[in-house]
Design a protein around this motif. Structure first.
Motif, short mmCIF file in Angstrom:
data_model
loop_
_atom_site.label_atom_id
_atom_site.label_comp_id
_atom_site.label_asym_id
_atom_site.label_seq_id
_atom_site.Cartn_x
_atom_site.Cartn_y
_atom_site.Cartn_z
N SER A 71 6.97 12.22 -13.38
CA SER A 71 6.59 12.00 -14.83
C SER A 71 5.09 11.99 -15.07
CB SER A 71 6.97 10.30 -14.96
OG SER A 71 6.24 9.91 -16.18
N HIS A 72 4.84 12.94 -16.22
CA HIS A 72 3.52 12.98 -16.46
C HIS A 72 2.87 11.85 -16.87
CE1 HIS A 72 4.51 13.03 -20.63
NE2 HIS A 72 3.57 13.06 -20.99
N LEU A 73 3.41 10.71 -17.13
CA LEU A 73 3.04 9.42 -17.56
C LEU A 73 2.75 8.53 -16.63
CD1 LEU A 73 5.40 9.01 -20.73
CD2 LEU A 73 2.96 9.65 -20.83
N THR A 74 3.45 8.52 -15.73
CA THR A 74 3.55 7.61 -14.57
C THR A 74 3.51 8.13 -13.14
OG1 THR A 74 5.81 7.67 -14.03
CG2 THR A 74 5.01 6.27 -15.90
N GLY A 75 3.43 9.23 -13.00
CA GLY A 75 3.46 9.83 -11.88
C GLY A 75 4.80 9.59 -10.71
N GLU A 76 5.77 8.88 -11.36
CA GLU A 76 6.89 8.61 -10.46
C GLU A 76 7.79 9.69 -10.65
OE1 GLU A 76 8.17 4.84 -11.42
OE2 GLU A 76 6.35 3.94 -11.00
N THR A 77 8.88 9.74 -9.77
CA THR A 77 9.86 10.56 -9.90
C THR A 77 11.05 10.34 -10.78
OG1 THR A 77 9.49 11.12 -7.43
CG2 THR A 77 11.76 11.66 -8.39
N ILE A 78 11.35 11.14 -11.65
CA ILE A 78 12.39 10.86 -12.53
C ILE A 78 13.34 11.81 -12.80
CG2 ILE A 78 10.51 9.56 -13.99
CD1 ILE A 78 10.20 11.97 -15.95
N ASN A 79 14.41 11.34 -13.45
CA ASN A 79 15.44 12.20 -13.87
C ASN A 79 14.85 13.21 -14.94
OD1 ASN A 79 17.90 13.48 -14.93
ND2 ASN A 79 19.12 11.70 -14.19
N ARG A 80 15.12 14.59 -14.85
CA ARG A 80 14.72 15.45 -15.52
C ARG A 80 15.01 15.30 -17.00
NH1 ARG A 80 11.42 19.80 -15.15
NH2 ARG A 80 11.87 20.10 -12.83
N PHE A 81 16.37 14.59 -17.31
CA PHE A 81 16.81 14.39 -18.46
C PHE A 81 15.94 13.08 -19.23
CE2 PHE A 81 21.01 16.00 -16.99
CZ PHE A 81 21.16 17.12 -18.27
N CYS A 82 14.83 12.70 -18.52
CA CYS A 82 13.94 11.89 -18.92
C CYS A 82 12.66 12.38 -19.29
CB CYS A 82 13.80 10.51 -18.57
SG CYS A 82 15.33 9.61 -18.11
N ASN A 83 12.49 13.69 -18.99
CA ASN A 83 11.15 14.42 -18.94
C ASN A 83 10.80 14.90 -20.45
OD1 ASN A 83 8.92 15.28 -17.54
ND2 ASN A 83 9.63 17.35 -17.76
N ILE A 84 9.33 14.81 -20.55
CA ILE A 84 8.69 15.42 -21.59
C ILE A 84 7.86 16.61 -21.06
CG2 ILE A 84 7.05 15.05 -23.48
CD1 ILE A 84 9.22 13.26 -23.75
N ASN A 85 8.25 17.70 -21.52
CA ASN A 85 8.04 18.97 -21.10
C ASN A 85 6.54 19.28 -21.10
OD1 ASN A 85 10.79 20.12 -20.20
ND2 ASN A 85 11.32 19.64 -22.52
N GLN A 86 5.85 19.58 -20.21
CA GLN A 86 4.38 20.00 -20.14
C GLN A 86 3.98 21.47 -19.76
OE1 GLN A 86 2.27 17.20 -20.64
NE2 GLN A 86 4.27 16.44 -21.35
N SER A 87 4.94 22.19 -19.48
CA SER A 87 4.62 23.50 -18.98
C SER A 87 5.62 24.24 -19.51
CB SER A 87 4.29 23.49 -17.62
OG SER A 87 5.56 23.24 -16.86
N PRO A 88 5.42 25.77 -19.32
CA PRO A 88 6.68 26.87 -19.56
C PRO A 88 7.65 26.51 -18.11
CG PRO A 88 4.65 27.89 -19.87
CD PRO A 88 4.22 26.38 -19.46
#
Lengths: 479, 479, 479, 479
Positions: free
Chosen positions: A56-73
């Motif tokens: 997670s770019h918000l918390t630095g924790e490992t998350i399921n990618r289905f909860c991710n906000i994309n930060q890069s290509p």
């Protein structure tokens, strides 16, 4: 990250508001649960972890990618690949992209709106998002309003509720009314993200509303329809036999939403942008799941051809090549959309509009043809295959086995299982639903045309025509 | 890097061996010269320099990108973009990719062959390449043998010369005999790179030959055919009026080639690989030039619609969106082919086979349809447009102008120029040649099917079908 | 019936008003003359006489069927078959149907107009027709106005002359002004039949005008464009080498027409009906000529396949079957249009609207694809074939022959002739003109859609949907 | 002629041999019975009597046209029209053509075989036919053998029973063994007409067998599969809700057939001809029923568009025009096939091979596209429509009605019924079966290609190419 068991616990705790076939159903009995389970299970499979989990770019924790906000290509490419991989196992829709696609769109638009209007949507959104990620939440997106007369705007309808709208603003929140159609897997979502479905005029602020509501909030009513593959005796069952998916007409019958869950409320000009941006993310997701559908179709078709002894025939090869092209043109443009993606001021990465839309459109205009190709290769048997009960019947089972036999190397059982699977994906209620999803899910071909024409630099191309035809001179020294 | 004037000097110095229309022509009079000129001129245009020039990995010097051996995904993307940009100005084929595509293929295969056979092709090749880059050489690739009976192999033909072959090995070089067809722009090339056209069996080593020959070497005979746009009076002329392109049947009538210009000679198993690898690079080039052709068609169509007052009609938009899709699906997959490219032991970067081939195939199966769309939008006038001489005639010119008028804002002159251009690209000998190039250039759709089917991992897809249908169990714990 | 020599005499006697390429040409030098000659010659060929000649219902004399007013379904079928047979020899457009199609339409509409308005058009028309038949006249139809701004009606144009109109009514006749585009073979016609191109409103009576004018009447100016197959040395020439066709922008620069040649003048409501009825007859003619074009394409493709040794390949068969389908679906619906034709009060037989239009539309949407199929089967050679001068050249001729050889049974000469013919029909100015004619001639696909939707009984089909869905009860006792 | 009640009595008297879903079912409970009922009921409806009844050429009595042996082009046209009319009410397959199509084929082939071999099949057949007509019998045709390895002939299979064959000849009859697949509506037929499925070699006489067997003869086992539209509450039901159709794998487990019911037995060369001729009649029937399917699709689509307020949109019109073309091209060629039909020595009229096959092929290659068009017009709702139980629910019914409302003029009930019908025909097991029937029923597109290529006079077309290209001279004096 949660296990599917923890997810099930959460579903069980939800209040019953799912109406289906004359009953009010508990969420543990809704078709499609196995698909969502898959999104939890697969985070534990070693070879896919690099795709299915991220930080997670918000918390630095490992998350399921289905909860991710994309930060890069790279994020976008990984999401696309994860979607293809998981949708393959699902044999189609993987259900969980809608929610996160809408959240990606909100991450951008809340920021833009705050910049323009001094609102505080983005911070609210980030708080919501942190919890969403922490809880490994299943969300869905409720976008398509029921729309009434198709040529009338929200403000022109006889009944103003035919597009979701704010009917009351209170101190601690707002009340919304309306209904969202085509809400796939909604009863299995813990959070419903409701966003607008179209561009709005200045006087249509009431319809410019984006909120997150718990799936069992008071006033929310999920009127559902399930589609399933046929049930089959255990010894002949496939991975998804007897299972299926669920669609919801999600009714907001004066639902109260506290302010911390309101992400747009009245800023008409951002209603359309939000609608479009969700569609864009969702069309990018289609560049992953639609090739997976083609993978299923082509793998099945190739196996049918092998089992029938015709794999090397020229016309089979050319049909398989068509299916490969359908899959990879779409997938390739999804990659290109990531390569040409842009970083927005919110930090979120947005895929390229044109590549996403030509890809989604190509998938949409080809889907029936793909089923046609499978049908041509399979022959008529999927429509006329005897039932499993006869295959194992003491009375006629041996005869059925005798007469289903094709090449020597393949047993009648394997032949039966394969054809029963073809029958499932081409001659069941599910088949039709998948065809419709292929055409309309995430936007019909005509919607992609609109998105493409709105974005594409046609002026540059007309300029080229002026140069070539001699109407204008090329402004630099060539030729 | 050279100027076009230096290039012209070089052409003038070449011995006359171009046979066309009953004459032996000097190279300065060959249609298509303006296209090659463009590849020199454009290196001087500031806004395109980042695309059209690069740094040689061999010498560190600035070179024309048409002389570059790709070393990275970025190289491949830049080549693709350069190709689209330059081909737009050419209004079609930019002529110079064939040569460099074959050299990229040779850079890989010579290295592989040396590893396998202890030959010394790669070093020879690198020496040749340094000179090629230094001189900013124009090369072409002679690949398609004339092939005789289409269902017979080289060794099975009545006449063994129907595929180019080695007829003698000498101390200082070899003698080759045969003919290569469809050799676009060959008379304007200084170097002809001849390579095999198909897979060869062990006993077909004589046909496994790759050489570089000067275009005017003794024994080389270029039997040519030109295609041109109509000549037009200067005041109504377009950028390419009266110009065109040239095709060659390139005959090797016992041509001696010194060893330093021989890059394959007898190693049968690398004949096919070289053929395929050239095709791969060339198909990747098509992901640049074919979208440029679509750019020309769509820009022209959009301008016709604007000039006729119908630009906002729904069916026009949907036709333009089809043209955009045709262009960008191909272009997007070219980008994906670079993203998924591989670095070979030779250091050369090779684009992805599947993405290149589905892209090229898509271009090929759509090209006639694109012309159809332009024809539908343009109406019948391109086929019936009066000649320029009547447009400027004192006797009937005013009447012609009066009756060609459409929307008020556009002059009859501009209308005429635009329609004359449409007529050039759809109703001239050139039009047909471009249609054929669109279908067959760099490989027909049926050839791409073969390349795709040979490469694609269909076993993985069949495995998926086995899992889904229950024939086999998924080997990890999901669902 | 005349001989072609008599026809030539008639042309020579006409005043020069053909403007082409900066010259005023005599009619004996116009490309396309050989096509019209064919329509005279073939009446002498025994095996086709039952098709190419018939008995006038006006005079009882034997006439060329190209001068016949259809009186029965059998007449319509014979016309269709004659058109296919003659167009085959022409290798495309047979030129003479346009005139007679417009006369058939006039035979109906003049009668209807007389009934409605008490005018005397029909008798005039019959007198004109008797002479037309007696003289075995070549007529053409000038229909397509130049139209100006495509979204504006005749009365809304900046220049009212952009649709042909009556500018003066005199005692002995009328004066017309305007221009008709896309007027195929007009300079070779003795009579030009000018009719409206669209529906007209009540206030647009000036544009409701139908007249017959001699091709060289004062004020008539034919601004022409020719398209030709390449010239070829006699020993390698095909039936049409060096020949071609001609298109005219036919300008009526205040042309006086005596009343006996005026067949509609001001009766606005019949303008559109006449336009539509001509289109209907012409689309029925297309059900004859368009299959002939497919015959040429498929015969050529099949022969190419045979000469290349690939005739038995599966993909060749499936391409040929596509070409056959294209031809016979169109032809079959032409027959159905005759079976379902109606006899009008004028006595003239009118073919069925829906069958004619679906047939013409199918031809139009497929024509580019048919060229595509030929291109795919032929390979690249038609675009790169050396010139005939090189084929017979003492210097390189033997080499060219050596390398053009394919199967043993076919000589290089025959190979060359065949490929030169393919080149003629796919890579020449003529090819483009034929593609445009295939799409737009007699009405573009979008015009056929309009004609179909206007006529088709969709209410009956919606009724069916109401019965099936239970919205309404079936009104009789079934099921 | 019988009433449906009499037909039901006959079914009830049949012995139980229908295996389906683990049960042995009585014939009165088989899905599809309502379709066959329709074929009896409609003979009583005055406006269709001229189509649905005719006079037996054998007995002079009035018979159901589904029992008629065609004697003239008019017969063929009437059969085609009857098929379209009845199939419309059936909403698809009308079930009863298969039987009579096979009997028409037998009427020709038995006569031919008798002529060639001195057999007595034709008289036997005529006796059988008289009874068949008198009893107004329901027959079906069992043609498609199960076929085993697709590239192996009957005599090359590991198991010789994979094509139906004679295993014993007795004094009073023969014993047959094998199985026929895809046997639509077989359990509802009183007579099963079994005929070969392919061409047979001289040594394959055992497989050249044609017989009529009672549906409940000893040894006959019908292993069945039903497909149905969804059941619906009565107040929202459509004409076919809860009903469907049935397919059978018809097993001949050593079935004895007395000689008077044997119509081919060992005459190998007539096996293929019989197979082809049945296909021809059946493809001609498709020129009636397939346009009816298009009628249903287009009527439904047009009504959806009307109910949504978008009927006048351009893209809707062009989609409807596509559907019309699909229907009428097929129907028109069916008419042409009757016009060009031939009378055989048996007196039976045979429709034209090419027109029947291009029509059936066109239907087959378009069917998925037609569903696609309906899906595009309908939008996503057919896949997500709530169930009828919720529509009438006291709890959520009013909300569902509120949100399904579109144009003011149409009630929510009618909207619901229409969309439920669309859902039935596009998102149910039936939908897939209809798609398969559209592609494969009566022969797949690839089978029509084979029939077309076998019959079409391509030599004539190649001759034309030789004339045009100058390879040969035109043998008469033209041009």
């Amino acid at each position: 990250m949660r296990s599917k068991e923890e997810y099930h616990e959460s579903l069980k705790a939800m209040k019953p508001n799912v109406y289906m076939g004359g009953e009010v159903l508990g969420r543990e009995n809704i078709p499609g649960l196995d698909i969502l389970d898959l999104t939890f299970d697969i985070t534990k499979v070693e070879e896919y972890k690099h795709l299915t989990t991220t930080t997670s770019h918000l918390t630095g924790e490992t998350i399921n990618r289905f909860c991710n906000i994309n930060q890069s290509p790279e994020d976008l490419m990984a999401k696309q690949e994860m979607t293809r991989v998981t949708a393959r196992f699902a044999g189609g829709c993987i259900a969980r992209c809608m929610g996160i696609d809408s959240l990606n769109a909100l991450s951008v638009i809340t920021h833009m709106c705050d910049q323009a209007h001094g609102t505080e949507y983005h911070d609210r959104f980030l708080e919501f998002m942190k919890t969403f990620q922490k809880n490994d939440t299943v969300g869905c997106c409720a976008q398509s309003d029921v729309k009434g007369h198709r040529l009338r705007r929200p403000s022109e309808q006889t009944d103003p509720d035919l597009y979701l709208r704010v009917v009351e603003k209170k101190k601690d929140g707002i009340v919304v009314r309306g209904a969202k159609a085509h809400n796939s897997f909604a009863p299995l979502a813990e959070e419903i993200i409701a966003i607008p479905t179209r561009f709005l005029r200045e006087n249509e602020g009431d319809w410019a509303v984006a909120v997150a509501v718990r799936g069992d909030s008071p006033g929310v009513k999920l009127v559902c329809r399930g589609s399933s593959y046929r049930e089959r005796v255990p010894e002949l069952a496939g991975l998804h036999s007897g299972k299926g998916e669920v669609e919801s007409l999600t009714i907001f019958d004066d639902v109260f939403v506290p302010w911390e869950r309101v992400f747009l409320c009245g800023e008409a000009e951002f209603g359309g942008q939000l609608a479009l941006l969700f569609s864009l993310y969702h069309r990018h997701s289609y560049t992953g799941c639609k090739p997976a559908v083609s993978d299923v179709i082509m793998g099945t078709a190739a196996l049918v051809a092998e089992y029938s002894g015709i794999e090397k025939e020229g016309h089979i090869g050319s049909k398989l090549a068509e299916l490969i092209s359908a899959a990879e043109l779409v997938y390739g443009c999804g990659i290109a959309a990531a390569v040409r993606s842009l970083k927005t001021p919110s930090g979120t990465q947005v895929p390229d509009v044109v590549f996403c839309n030509v890809a989604r459109k190509h998938a949409g205009v080809n889907i029936y043809h793909e089923y046609d190709l499978l049908c041509e290769i399979a022959g008529g048997l999927p429509a006329t295959l005897p039932y499993d009960k006869e295959f194992i019947s003491p009375e006629v089972g041996d005869l059925v086995k005798k007469y289903l036999k094709r090449v020597d190397e393949v047993s009648a059982e394997d032949m039966y299982k394969l054809y029963a699977w073809v029958s499932d994906i081409t001659c069941s209620g599910m088949a039709g639903v998948m065809q419709y999803a292929g055409v309309h899910g995430g936007g019909s071909p005509i919607m992609e045309d609109i998105a493409i024409l709105r974005t594409y630099d046609m002026a540059e191309k007309k300029q080229l025509a002026k140069w070539l035809s001699g109407i204008e001179q090329v402004p630099f020294d060539i030729g």
